[in-house]
Design a protein around this motif. Structure first.
Motif, PDB file in Angstrom:
ATOM      1  N   GLN A 170      -9.501   3.609   0.169  1.00  0.00           N
ATOM      2  CA  GLN A 170      -9.022   2.793   1.248  1.00  0.00           C
ATOM      3  C   GLN A 170      -9.874   3.297   2.510  1.00  0.00           C
ATOM      4  O   GLN A 170     -10.249   2.137   3.361  1.00  0.00           O
ATOM      5  N   ASN A 171     -10.056   4.246   2.695  1.00  0.00           N
ATOM      6  CA  ASN A 171     -10.835   4.906   3.839  1.00  0.00           C
ATOM      7  C   ASN A 171     -12.322   3.976   3.619  1.00  0.00           C
ATOM      8  O   ASN A 171     -12.952   3.542   4.870  1.00  0.00           O
ATOM      9  N   GLU A 183      -6.804   7.161  -1.348  1.00  0.00           N
ATOM     10  CA  GLU A 183      -6.980   7.255  -0.056  1.00  0.00           C
ATOM     11  C   GLU A 183      -8.380   7.329   0.309  1.00  0.00           C
ATOM     12  O   GLU A 183      -8.879   6.653   1.001  1.00  0.00           O
ATOM     13  N   GLU A 187      -5.515  11.037  -4.228  1.00  0.00           N
ATOM     14  CA  GLU A 187      -6.798  11.185  -3.297  1.00  0.00           C
ATOM     15  C   GLU A 187      -7.791  10.222  -3.425  1.00  0.00           C
ATOM     16  O   GLU A 187      -8.623   9.810  -2.627  1.00  0.00           O
TER      17      GLU A 187
END
Length: 109
Positions: free
Chosen positions: A50-51, A47, A44
């Motif tokens: 990276q977003n 992610e 989590e």
């Protein structure tokens, strides 16, 4: 879950093994629960990072922009300062915020 507001330890501390196995009756099962949750937390966080960094992605090859992107550096530093996923998962386990079950124990009862 908001990992930024966790009260997990930033550094390594000594844990009482008796507190770990109170919920499961087996320290190895407790460690397995915590490790699975740590993997979820890690994915989590990765992610989410990276977003956020994707917003700064540049499709041009300008070296000056790459080295001088302060916002990207600040975001990376913030995520580096967060507690490790294992610490977060262990704190969630000790605070009874993790739901877990053992199907083999349920079938034997």
């Amino acid at each position: 879950m908001d990992f930024k507001k966790t009260n997990a330890e930033q550094s390594t501390i000594t844990r009482d093994v008796n507190k770990l196995d109170q919920k499961t009756g087996n320290v190895y099962e407790a460690i397995a629960v915590v490790s699975r949750r740590a993997n979820q937390v890690s994915l989590e966080l990765k992610e989410e990072l990276q977003n956020k960094l994707q917003e700064f992605a540049s499709h041009t090859d300008n070296l000056e922009e790459i080295f001088e992107n302060r916002e990207q550096i600040e975001i990376s530093k913030f995520y580096e300062k967060l507690p490790k996923p294992t610490s977060i998962a262990l704190q969630e386990y000790l605070d009874d915020k993790i739901y877990f079950r053992n199907p083999t124990k349920e079938n034997n009862d």
